[in-house]
Enzyme design. Structure first.
Site, PDB file in Angstrom:
ATOM      1  N   CYS A  89     -16.276 -19.674   0.295  1.00  0.00           N
ATOM      2  CA  CYS A  89     -16.010 -18.273   0.689  1.00  0.00           C
ATOM      3  C   CYS A  89     -15.680 -17.438  -0.555  1.00  0.00           C
ATOM      4  O   CYS A  89     -16.589 -17.172  -1.357  1.00  0.00           O
ATOM      5  CB  CYS A  89     -14.884 -18.261   1.726  1.00  0.00           C
ATOM      6  SG  CYS A  89     -14.814 -16.724   2.652  1.00  0.00           S
ATOM      7  N   HIS A 206     -16.151 -22.398   5.966  1.00  0.00           N
ATOM      8  CA  HIS A 206     -14.997 -23.142   5.423  1.00  0.00           C
ATOM      9  C   HIS A 206     -15.013 -24.621   5.855  1.00  0.00           C
ATOM     10  O   HIS A 206     -14.483 -24.964   6.917  1.00  0.00           O
ATOM     11  CB  HIS A 206     -13.701 -22.492   5.946  1.00  0.00           C
ATOM     12  CG  HIS A 206     -13.366 -21.189   5.308  1.00  0.00           C
ATOM     13  ND1 HIS A 206     -12.416 -21.077   4.325  1.00  0.00           N
ATOM     14  CD2 HIS A 206     -13.860 -19.941   5.498  1.00  0.00           C
ATOM     15  CE1 HIS A 206     -12.314 -19.806   3.951  1.00  0.00           C
ATOM     16  NE2 HIS A 206     -13.178 -19.097   4.636  1.00  0.00           N
ATOM     17  N   GLU A 208     -13.117 -26.937   4.871  1.00  0.00           N
ATOM     18  CA  GLU A 208     -11.742 -27.467   5.007  1.00  0.00           C
ATOM     19  C   GLU A 208     -11.145 -27.104   6.376  1.00  0.00           C
ATOM     20  O   GLU A 208     -10.145 -27.674   6.796  1.00  0.00           O
ATOM     21  CB  GLU A 208     -10.836 -26.948   3.871  1.00  0.00           C
ATOM     22  CG  GLU A 208     -10.241 -25.569   4.036  1.00  0.00           C
ATOM     23  CD  GLU A 208     -11.231 -24.429   3.761  1.00  0.00           C
ATOM     24  OE1 GLU A 208     -12.430 -24.718   3.506  1.00  0.00           O
ATOM     25  OE2 GLU A 208     -10.802 -23.262   3.827  1.00  0.00           O
TER      26      GLU A 208
END
Lengths: 231, 651, 81, 81
Positions: A89, A206, A208
């Site tokens: 990002c 994302h 994560e």
């Protein structure tokens, strides 16, 4: 199990460093340390991660100011040595502003900030970051951005296609990549793209946030598992 | 700045000015008038609500810190959960984007000033007519402001409400709640004590932002020439993120005695309140305050509401280390004064004393008012349901309700917020009446929600006050969580009108009764009064924010049906009560009827039952019946799960 | 010295903000507006008094920071020395 | 007809973006920059050919949409008819 040394870079305004740290440390049990943006000694680090957030408040342009931080010089050297760099990002935006990856970012086509689950498909599995995905495998990985509309001019798009540098494309749950499944208007529905040597990946969704079942999607796990399999 | 102008701006009554003159035995300086105006305003002094606040329950078995500090704190195991809700109604009516953004900034600072890392924001928004250009302007600005600010600081906005009622047309309500977490031993109080200790200012420089903010927050807006303050408070989320990290680093390194954020009335309120808590005197040196604008007066420095500024009390030996932290985070800082044993607040500018006021007098002797209470005349008329003819079939009526903006999905709002950052939120914001956030490294999760009901409180202030508390606790129970603490935001009209004061007194009484029944303490909150335009008050609205704990979040449930063949049951008694309902409002065009009754004794048992059913995994989902009634509740659970449901009414 | 830097998206690049503004204007009955392009504007104050030196510096700053050459053009204007 | 609208924050209103850009420029050794104010810029194309009518329309548009009078000022400029 051999542990990899990850460095999670933190700029003033970075927000997702702790989320990334948690996944690498507690979910994948790797060695992780935070790298403050003024550091320039990155010895001993195998993989650098530029996490999401609003470095320098995203003032002027997302990533426009962060790219001038001292750590970026060391990061470019790290990448030139063929070592892995993952920009997520805001991290991707900083890599583009710094020229490590081609292209630039425009306002989302819907103008507003958008945070939701998103389907993407892996187009190129031979890289440090994507070797655990099947070709065209559809994965659900959330997005959260206001300037995620990745732009490539004609020449850069041709260069990217010729060298098969597209890592991920936005698509629907059946893998169809078209206008309606593209959340921000990015060129060629690109969600993630490599540099020429494919040791640097910029990705807007994302991973994560999609590495633990209880968080609602696990489409991002294989990005980290791919790194662990290759280094 | 003349004395007359200062008095006018201060909002103080002649009697209040005299009280101050008598106590000091002399005339007040312009700076002193400004300081009294700020601290004796409704916003800081609670002068219309203090007598009512005193009757609220403020004890509970999970309570760590009740009212009086920057935020309330409850505890679970060795964790502390700080939380509070605050209103930014007037600034948002004048400038929606900056008003809402600075509302978020202020409530975040209240929480991290306690030493807790903010993990969630909840926004409770109320707008006027659904289709008016003004509403469209306010909705766009306010949601953008919350989104840009919260996203930039990296705090997820995970739950809240968006309500449209015509009576909020001139006065939108922007109530923002923040929840933060810390280890119990890291919680810090906002005190300034110890002779010779320093007042350490850090964060943005001081400008002329929002001058008159504290007094303005409770001033009535007139619709023709909107009473626009010369300079609106502007938020800088990037600096907020820096002072958040810098503050937590100061606390991690145990460098400070106390910290407070500079909220309404900036330097004045923070320094005086910190001195009050430490029972000490302080001396402020205007010349040391970092300035952004040229040649600002002492009056402006004392009352400026520039955002993203903190005040810490530190030992001189810690100054070096504190400045080191500020250097790392590239933040301005300066020692702007010190603690004295004079029991007075003294303000100096190049050596000349401009203000010298006893701390206790400024804080404890705020004149408060028990206003006259008069039962509103409208109550009789509103209680009777006007004759109405429903020319719609049941299906059409249900579709009307489901497509009403107060019921329909709020995805168009929360998808503009990064509600996933910090990777703690366990379910989509739409999936339950509130949000559930895991405490990483434990099996526990924090449940949180906000609720309020202007329509019920309008029809029956005391039952309306009870309903707000019961509903927010019910929302937590439906996720499997026991409510540990409640914070509240009082949004009312002009308290000097006896009918409005009746609404305020009765609603607070009802809120207190419900909290006592649920054995849940009120840990603090805020009051926003004078919400009126051209004499028309808003719907009396208490917004209640609640936090609770789920012991094992793997067992928590949402509102979505889970499996075909599951049986669907109704707990509680379904009575013929359509008073104050959205259905009735659509059918007869106004808020009418008797407010639905509430048996708190049954409510407490019902919530305990729901929690037990969930903890024993006897039920797969749960949803409280609220706006739109039973039919809408069933539809919501079905829509969320993508499954159908068939109900036999006769059972 | 006072100067101004204008940064606009390059012609060939789609501007979602411009389009949204045109729609809003039409919604408000300003039908005569056919196109809007949104851009950024910076007013700078520099200690530099030598015009050429200032222009050179601003050229660098615009190229490195204020504008992203991949998607944006910039215009520099000295307002008063 | 082509026109330009400049929208800037009012003098007394804090400009966090400008402040951050100045810090960044100083880190990049452009020490001569003492202040930066960031604002917005809009280029409009209108069907209107009458100058006064166009100016009047743009005055309204600027007041209602392009600028927020509470915190911003605006400047209108006709570029070519």
């Amino acid at each position: 199990m051999k542990k990899i040394n990850f460095g999670v870079v933190v700029f003033p305004g970075t927000n997702c460093d702790k989320d990334t740290f948690w996944v690498l440390d507690k979910v994948f049990h790797q060695n992780v340390r935070a790298v403050w943006h003024t550091e320039s000694d990155l010895e001993g680090l195998d993989v650098l991660v530029l996490p999401g957030g609003f470095s320098y408040g995203d003032y002027l342009r997302s990533g426009a100011i962060a790219r001038f931080s001292p750590v970026m010089k060391a990061l470019v050297k790290h990448a030139q040595k063929g070592k892995a760099v993952l920009g997520i990002c805001n991290g991707f935006q900083i890599l583009a502003e710094a020229g490590l990856i081609k292209g630039a970012f425009l306002r989302n086509k819907g103008v507003h900030f958008l945070c939701r689950e998103q389907n993407i498909k892996a187009l190129n599995k031979n890289s440090i970051f994507t070797n655990q995905y099947q070709k065209d495998e559809v994965a659900q990985v959330p997005i959260a951005h206001g300037e995620g509309n990745y732009f490539l001019n004609q020449d850069d798009l041709k260069y990217t296609l010729d060298n098969e540098l597209i890592a991920f494309q936005y698509c629907d749950e059946n893998g169809l990549a078209d206008e309606s499944s593209n959340p921000n208007g990015s060129t060629y529905h690109i969600a993630g793209v490599f540099n020429k040597e494919k040791n640097v990946l910029g990705i807007m969704p994302h991973p994560e946030r999609a590495s633990e079942a209880e968080m609602g999607s696990i489409g991002g796990k294989k990005v980290f598992e791919s790194i662990m399999a290759r280094i | 700045m003349t004395e007359k102008k200062a008095i006018e701006l201060s909002g103080l009554s002649p009697a209040e000015i005299d009280l101050a003159r008598k106590k000091l035995g002399r005339n007040l300086s312009v700076e002193e008038i400004g300081m009294f105006g700020a601290l004796w305003s409704e916003h800081c002094g609670y002068k219309n609500t203090k007598p009512l606040i005193k009757k609220l329950p403020v004890t509970g078995k999970h309570l760590l810190q009740g009212p009086g500090e920057n935020a309330g704190v409850v505890s679970v195991d060795d964790y502390a959960i700080a939380f509070k809700i605050e209103s930014h109604n007037h600034p948002s009516a004048v400038e929606p984007y900056e008003g809402a953004a600075t509302g978020v900034g202020g409530i975040l600072r209240d929480v991290f000033a306690m030493g807790a890392r903010p993990i969630a924001v909840l926004d409770s928004l109320r707008f006027g007519k659904r289709d008016s250009a003004r509403t469209r302007f306010l909705v766009g600005g306010i949601i953008n402001g919350i989104s840009d600010y919260g996203n930039r600081v990296g705090i997820p906005t995970v739950a809240g409400e968006v309500v449209f009622e015509d009576q909020y047309e001139g006065n939108p309500l922007v109530n923002v709640m923040c929840v933060g977490i810390a280890k119990k031993d890291k919680i810090i109080k906002a005190t300034a004590k110890g002779k010779g200790n320093l007042l350490f200012y850090y964060g943005s420089k001081t400008g002329r932002d929002g001058l008159g903010g504290a007094t303005f927050a409770s001033a009535e807006l007139s619709s023709e020439g909107e009473d626009k303050r010369p300079s609106v408070q502007v938020g800088d989320a990037f600096t907020e993120k820096l002072i958040l990290e810098a503050t937590l680093e100061l606390l991690e390194k145990k460098l400070v005695i106390g910290i407070q954020d500079m909220g309404a009335a900036g330097i004045t309120s923070s320094s005086v309140e910190m001195a009050g808590r430490g029972n000490s005197g302080i001396e402020i040196d205007i010349d040391q305050i970092p300035a952004r604008a040229a040649n600002m007066s002492a009056y402006e420095f004392l009352l400026s509401e520039s955002q993203e500024r903190m005040l810490a009390c530190i030992e001189p030996s810690r100054l070096e280390a504190c400045m080191e932290v500020m250097k790392k985070w590239e933040l301005d800082c300066a020692v702007i004064g010190r603690v004295t044993d004079s029991q007075n607040v003294v303000v100096k500018e190049n050596g000349k004393v401009l203000a010298d006021i006893p701390t206790r007098f400024l804080l404890d002797e705020v004149p408060f008012y028990e206003r006259e209470v008069k039962r509103p005349a409208y109550l009789e008329k509103a209680a009777s349901i006007p004759p109405y003819h429903l020319n719609k079939t049941n299906n059409e009526m249900l579709k009307d309700l489901l497509s009403d903006v107060n019921i329909a999905s709020k995805k168009w709002v929360y998808e503009r917020y990064d509600h996933m950052v910090q990777t703690n939120l366990l379910a989509q914001p739409c999936a339950a009446g509130g949000a559930l956030l895991r405490i990483k490294g434990t099996s526990k999760a924090i449940a949180m929600a906000t609720d309020g009901n202007g329509r019920y409180t309008y029809l029956n202030p005391s039952v309306g006050g009870m309903q707000a508390v019961a509903e927010v606790a019910r929302n937590l129970a439906c996720m499997g969580a026991e409510t540990y603490g409640i914070t509240n935001c009082l949004n009312f009209g002009n308290p000097e009108k006896s009918e409005v004061y009746y609404q305020l007194a009765k609603a607070m009484e009802g809120m207190g009764k419900a909290c006592k029944a649920l054995n849940v303490p009120i840990t603090g909150g805020n009051a926003s009064l004078y919400n009126e335009t051209d004499g028309e008050p808003i719907l009396p609205t208490i917004t209640v924010g609640a936090v609770g704990i789920v012991d094992n979040y793997k067992k928590a449930v949402t509102a979505a049906f889970q499996k075909e063949g599951h049986l669907v049951g109704l707990l509680g008694i379904n009575k013929e009560e359509i008073g104050g309902s959205l259905y009735l409002e659509k059918a007869c065009g106004k808020i009418a009827g008797k407010c639905p009754s509430l048996d708190m004794e049954l409510e407490v048992r019902l919530q305990r039952l729901i929690r037990e059913l969930i903890s024993k995994s006897f039920i797969a989902s749960a949803q409280d019946v609220s706006d739109g009634g039973l039919s809408v509740a069933l539809c919501e659970s079905a829509i969320l799960s993508g499954k159908g449901v068939s109900i036999r009414m006769e059972e | 010295m006072k100067a101004k830097i204008e940064v606009m998206l390059r012609e060939d690049i789609f501007d979602p903000q411009g389009k949204t503004i045109v729609n809003a204007l039409h919604h408000m009955d300003y039908k005569s507006v056919s196109n809007v392009k949104a851009g950024k504007l910076f007013y700078l104050e520099l200690q530099e008094t030598n015009k050429d030196k200032a222009l050179k510096q601003m050229e660098e700053m615009a190229h490195e920071l204020f504008a992203n050459p991949v998607i944006e053009n910039y215009k520099i204007e000295i307002i008063d020395l």
